[in-house]
Design a protein around this motif. Structure first.
Motif, PDB file in Angstrom:
ATOM      1  N   UNK A 887     -42.395  -6.372  24.616  1.00 39.32           N
ATOM      2  CA  UNK A 887     -43.769  -6.847  24.742  1.00 39.32           C
ATOM      3  C   UNK A 887     -43.841  -7.891  25.842  1.00 39.32           C
ATOM      4  N   UNK A 888     -45.029  -8.016  26.444  1.00 35.68           N
ATOM      5  CA  UNK A 888     -45.194  -8.937  27.571  1.00 35.68           C
ATOM      6  C   UNK A 888     -45.779 -10.272  27.154  1.00 35.68           C
ATOM      7  N   UNK A 889     -46.474 -10.295  26.016  1.00 36.18           N
ATOM      8  CA  UNK A 889     -47.199 -11.506  25.643  1.00 36.18           C
ATOM      9  C   UNK A 889     -48.530 -11.635  26.355  1.00 36.18           C
ATOM     10  N   UNK A 890     -48.905 -10.609  27.115  1.00 30.86           N
ATOM     11  CA  UNK A 890     -50.150 -10.628  27.884  1.00 30.86           C
ATOM     12  C   UNK A 890     -51.224  -9.875  27.114  1.00 30.86           C
ATOM     13  N   UNK A 891     -52.405 -10.501  26.990  1.00 23.14           N
ATOM     14  CA  UNK A 891     -53.509  -9.895  26.259  1.00 23.14           C
ATOM     15  C   UNK A 891     -54.131  -8.765  27.060  1.00 23.14           C
ATOM     16  N   UNK A 892     -54.668  -7.782  26.346  1.00 20.25           N
ATOM     17  CA  UNK A 892     -55.334  -6.643  26.986  1.00 20.25           C
ATOM     18  C   UNK A 892     -56.847  -6.843  27.082  1.00 20.25           C
ATOM     19  N   UNK A 893     -57.335  -8.059  26.883  1.00 18.19           N
ATOM     20  CA  UNK A 893     -58.784  -8.254  26.842  1.00 18.19           C
ATOM     21  C   UNK A 893     -59.420  -8.395  28.210  1.00 18.19           C
ATOM     22  N   UNK A 894     -58.663  -8.166  29.266  1.00 20.47           N
ATOM     23  CA  UNK A 894     -59.219  -8.190  30.613  1.00 20.47           C
ATOM     24  C   UNK A 894     -58.414  -7.244  31.490  1.00 20.47           C
ATOM     25  N   UNK A 895     -58.860  -7.052  32.730  1.00 21.02           N
ATOM     26  CA  UNK A 895     -58.202  -6.116  33.634  1.00 21.02           C
ATOM     27  C   UNK A 895     -56.932  -6.735  34.216  1.00 21.02           C
ATOM     28  N   UNK A 896     -55.870  -5.896  34.293  1.00 22.20           N
ATOM     29  CA  UNK A 896     -54.597  -6.324  34.863  1.00 22.20           C
ATOM     30  C   UNK A 896     -54.108  -5.285  35.864  1.00 22.20           C
ATOM     31  N   UNK A 897     -53.339  -5.784  36.829  1.00 19.92           N
ATOM     32  CA  UNK A 897     -52.603  -4.885  37.744  1.00 19.92           C
ATOM     33  C   UNK A 897     -51.162  -4.843  37.252  1.00 19.92           C
ATOM     34  N   UNK A 898     -50.678  -3.674  36.906  1.00 23.23           N
ATOM     35  CA  UNK A 898     -49.325  -3.499  36.390  1.00 23.23           C
ATOM     36  C   UNK A 898     -48.448  -2.855  37.456  1.00 23.23           C
ATOM     37  N   UNK A 899     -47.259  -3.373  37.619  1.00 18.16           N
ATOM     38  CA  UNK A 899     -46.277  -2.834  38.565  1.00 18.16           C
ATOM     39  C   UNK A 899     -44.970  -2.616  37.817  1.00 18.16           C
ATOM     40  N   UNK A 900     -44.397  -1.450  37.995  1.00 17.95           N
ATOM     41  CA  UNK A 900     -43.138  -1.128  37.316  1.00 17.95           C
ATOM     42  C   UNK A 900     -42.116  -0.641  38.331  1.00 17.95           C
TER      43      UNK A 900
END
Length: 917
Positions: A887-900
């Motif tokens: 888990x990231x500890x980052x909330x999903x309540x807003x838009x995020x840019x994810x990089x993998x």
């Protein structure tokens, strides 16, 4: 017509009358019975046992004789003879009902059990024989009447044959129980007879005179023989036991019918069956086995295949055919089979040994197993864990062989890969009670002596309290993806008995005069690895402390040549101080050598500022930095590939560089000319074609170096550089230094882009095929159709907004779009990014999935290799994969840019995933 019938009748009667009757002596007299006078006329005998006038009494005692080589034991009673030094000779005989003549074409068989014991250090002047006798001339002393002698011979601790002073020894020790068989081929004239002596032959297969322990044509039995005799004597003490003497005109007639099965060697070479036959039903109760192979499931997929297995580690090939287990077709059942042993191997403090050769073609490492097993047939079945006491082979989620039972975490693993041919030897040490039993596992061990250090050890609790009574094989899994081969399954009571003696030698595919493929256990230190072999004087030696060198599982990827080394590889990490490790050659490359080639794969990672990573050819007679005479690799502070060293006039660059992602193949040719070495150096030449000097990136670089004593790897300077090396070869020709294990790889894919801007707002996503790098349009796998909308996504964390359209999932669904190109586990790294937002934190998920389209379905976990996004029942970003989640500890309540970043390592080990939000 009547004449013809008369002739036929005469011939039949003559054959019937002339055939000697079967003779059997089982010594089943009352315990304590004296041998002289025992027995009566009948069953091929003319009367009872007789002794020469001065022979002391000998008697029958209770208990039989066991031969683990058959493995059987006689029942009831046996003859015992205790000879004390200085006592009179003990000579007994029993006349046959008629003479067995030297008839043309006649073949006679004699069998008996024999065992002996004598005090150590008391000489070898003692004998114990079963004999063919002329009763009229046998006396208390001298050679008279003793036509042929079989048993413990004079002046030897082994069983053998002879007459008088002429004896021939086998390799079978006389101080343990054996079943002996003699085949007498009568000449029918004055010529000598052909006598074949077998120790512990297979009682249920025809005798092959080519395999006799002794072949002897030293005597003529022109008058035949009319009695069988026993002789025990000598100037040294001896206790001897004899049982089950049989004489007949057929081999089957001298095989005891009342013996008892015991634990003993069992061998399955798979070389007596027809190619393509189903294994189930083959074998029978011979060669140490109690019955044939019996399939519990998947019989048609377990067959006999031609040719043996080639073991590159031992440079040996097995001699026969092999068993093939094919678990590859969709819907394949479990493949399970077992073969009962002659008798149970019990938990009685004994140590047992098991060996087999195995190799598999594995296309699904994580979801398949292949095991050879110690089995209890009472509970072994086509499904479930019953009867599987010990499993030896490849468990789930690993390519390596190990020993254990059940879950992968219960296994002790070796570093031997299942996809290579290996000899596996098990040492099974039973406790004799409820205490745990111990199994040591050896892979490709010394064939001549039992090694002291196992490759893996596993302690088993109560598994073997009741012993095991069969050997089983199991090949199956969560999904099909493996073909396994097994060959030369041996069970025995000592190490030597489970080492096949019929190997053929094979030549190594490597012709270099020195080479190192770094095939050591992943995670081990390079220092101390290796032995005095393959052109090297000994193992790698660390010259500095601390030493950071270690072995990694994957090989090196070469994007220029589109190949990958097979791995493992060596890694050196610059710790901020000198980091050097060397390996010396068996013999120096001296100045009279004329020239030699070398090659290696190298790769550089981490920070490259202020450090080096090099291969050095060293002269150990020089001190200080001057011993580094020829140096190739990464130049100080930059990624350039260069050649230098203290034997040269300065550094020279190739114009090629390490790209910090993949390996480069560096090939050199050193030629002796006018008292110096001259170097040509190529970077990534074609492995299939000897490079030309005109194409070398460095040409005719001169070194004043003398002899070369070895090589050194070094990674030093400013901390952070990662120096990887694989496939180091030195040879007389270019062909010698081309690695034999390069694996072709496909070109890197071009990548893929999906902006959703090629579609109009309100369009269905399904069937759309915009963007680039895709092999097919979007497909609905399950759920409702999803819609493209005229809405962009904005991340306030990076202050960026996407342009144009996005796709909106308002209902539960699964969709998939296949990628073009190969995104395989071949050592490449791939990057993935996307904008993501979700508004619902309930009991659901919203995942971007790295998928396998072959198994990605409308329900269940199939095909979902990696899932990234909103976790189930939470409003938090995370990642889920087969090896676990994070888990990231980052909330999903807003838009995020994810990089993998997806880092594949090119081996069957787990790969690495890195996620940034």
């Amino acid at each position: 017509m009547q004449k013809g019938c008369f002739l036929l009748l005469v011939i039949w009667l003559a054959t019937l009358v002339g055939a000697p009757a079967q003779v059997v002596e089982s010594f089943d007299y009352t315990d304590g019975t004296l041998l002289a006078g025992a027995g009566a006329a009948g069953d091929g005998w003319a009367g009872p046992w007789l002794k020469t006038p001065n022979s002391p009494d000998i008697q029958v005692v209770s208990g039989g004789i066991a031969s683990t080589g058959v493995p059987w034991a006689t029942g009831s009673n046996r003859l015992t003879v205790s000879h004390v030094a200085g006592n009179a000779n003990k000579r007994y005989f029993r006349k046959l009902s008629g003479s067995w003549p030297d008839a043309p074409g006649a073949v006679y068989y004699l069998s008996f059990f024999i065992d002996n014991s004598w005090p150590a250090g008391t000489g070898d002047n003692r004998v114990s024989y079963v004999m063919l006798v002329d009763s009229a001339t046998l006396g208390d002393g001298g050679p008279g009447g003793q036509l042929a002698q079989f048993g413990r011979i004079f002046n030897s601790p082994f069983l053998g044959v002879g007459r008088g002073g002429t004896v021939l020894a086998s390799t079978a020790p006389a101080d343990t129980g054996h079943w002996c068989v003699v085949a007498l081929y009568m000449s029918g004239d004055a010529a000598n007879e052909d006598i074949f002596f077998f120790v512990d032959p297979d009682p249920y297969s025809p005798l092959d005179t080519a395999t006799a322990d002794i072949k002897w044509s030293g005597i003529a039995l022109n008058a035949g023989f009319d009695a069988l005799g026993i002789k025990v004597e000598g100037t040294n003490p001896l206790d001897s036991w004899i049982d089950e003497i049989r004489l007949d005109t057929t081999y089957a007639g001298v095989v005891p019918t009342t013996w008892t099965a015991i634990v003993g060697p069992a061998r399955e070479p798979f070389n007596t069956y027809a190619i393509g036959q189903e294994l189930s039903g083959l074998g029978g109760n011979s060669g140490g086995w109690g019955d044939s192979w019996l399939a519990e499931s998947g019989s048609s997929l377990m067959t006999v295949a031609d040719s043996g297995l080639v073991n590159e580690a031992l440079l040996k090939a097995t001699s026969g055919d092999k068993a093939r287990f094919d678990f590859t077709a969709p819907g394949s059942p479990n493949l399970r089979i077992a073969r009962p042993l002659n008798a149970p191997f019990t938990d009685d403090v004994s140590t047992y040994y098991l060996s087999f050769h195995t190799q598999s073609v594995v296309t699904d490492v994580n979801n398949t197993v292949t095991f050879l097993m110690l089995v209890d047939t009472a509970t072994y079945a086509g499904t479930g864990p019953g009867g599987q006491l010990v499993q030896i082979g490849k468990p789930l989620n690993t390519p390596f062989l190990g020993v254990g039972v059940g879950a992968p975490s219960n296994f002790s693993l070796t570093t031997a890969s299942a996809d290579e041919a290996h000899l596996v030897v098990l040492k099974i040490k039973t406790s004799g009670n409820a205490d745990p039993d111990t199994i040591d596992m050896f892979v490709d061990p010394d064939l001549t002596a039992e090694p002291s250090t196992p490759d893996a050890t596993r302690i088993f609790g109560t598994n073997l309290n009741n012993g095991f009574n069969a050997i089983g094989v199991k090949v199956e899994g969560i999904s099909p993806g493996i073909v396994s081969f097994y060959e030369d399954i041996y069970v025995g009571l000592d190490y030597a008995s489970v080492i096949p003696g019929d190997y053929s030698d094979v030549q190594s595919g490597v012709t270099a005069f020195a080479f190192d493929q770094f095939d050591f256990g992943p995670g081990t230190e390079l220092a101390g690895s290796g032995t005095a072999e393959d052109g090297w004087a000994g193992p790698w030696e660390a010259l500095t402390d601390p030493d950071s060198s270690r072995i990694l599982a994957p090989g090196l990827l070469n994007e220029t040549l589109l190949v990958r080394t097979d791995g493992p590889s060596a890694l050196l990490v610059a710790p901020g101080t000198n980091n050097r490790i060397r390996r010396l050659l068996t013999a120096p490359i001296d100045t009279s050598a004329g020239g030699f080639w070398f090659s290696t794969h190298m790769a550089i990672g981490g920070s490259i500022a202020g450090n080096v990573g090099t291969l050095n050819f060293i002269d150990t007679t020089l001190s200080g930095p001057q011993f580094q005479q020829i140096v190739v690799g990464k130049r100080f502070g930059v990624a350039e590939i260069f050649a230098g060293g203290f034997g040269s006039g300065g550094d020279q660059v190739t114009g090629e560089s390490f790209d910090l992602a993949t390996g480069r193949w560096i090939v050199g040719h050193l030629v002796r000319n006018n008292g110096t070495w001259e170097l040509d150096l190529w970077v990534d030449p074609d492995p299939g074609l000897e490079p030309q000097e005109a194409d070398a990136q460095i040409q005719n670089k001169v070194y004043t170096t003398g002899n070369i004593h070895g090589v050194m790897l070094k990674a030093e300077g400013t901390a952070g550089v990662q120096f990887l090396v694989d496939d180091l070869y030195l040879g007389a020709t270019f062909v010698d230094v081309v690695p034999t294990d390069l694996v072709p790889i496909p070109p890197a894919p071009d990548g893929a882009v999906e902006t959703f801007n090629d579609y109009a707002g309100g369009d269905s996503l399904i069937g759309q095929q915009g963007g680039s790098g895709w092999a097919a349009p979007w497909t609905l796998v399950a759920g409702a159709n999803q819609v493209v909308r005229d809405t962009s996504l904005t991340s306030f964390f990076i202050l960026q907004q996407t342009s144009g359209q996005s796709v909106y999932f308002e209902n539960l669904a699964r969709v998939v779009r296949p990628l073009a190109g190969t995104y395989g586990d071949i050592g490449r790294s791939f990057w993935l990014s996307w904008m993501f937002d979700t508004d619902n934190g309930g009991p659901n998920v919203a995942h971007l999935v790295l998928a396998d389209t072959a198994t990605y379905g409308p329900s269940g976990p199939g095909g979902q290799l990696v899932q990234v996004g909103k976790l189930f029942g939470a409003s938090e970003l995370g990642m889920v994969a087969a090896a676990g989640g994070s888990v990231t500890g980052v909330s999903t309540d807003t838009t995020h840019w994810l990089v993998m970043e997806i880092v594949t390592d090119g081996s069957s080990a787990n790969d690495s995933l890195f996620l940034w939000v």
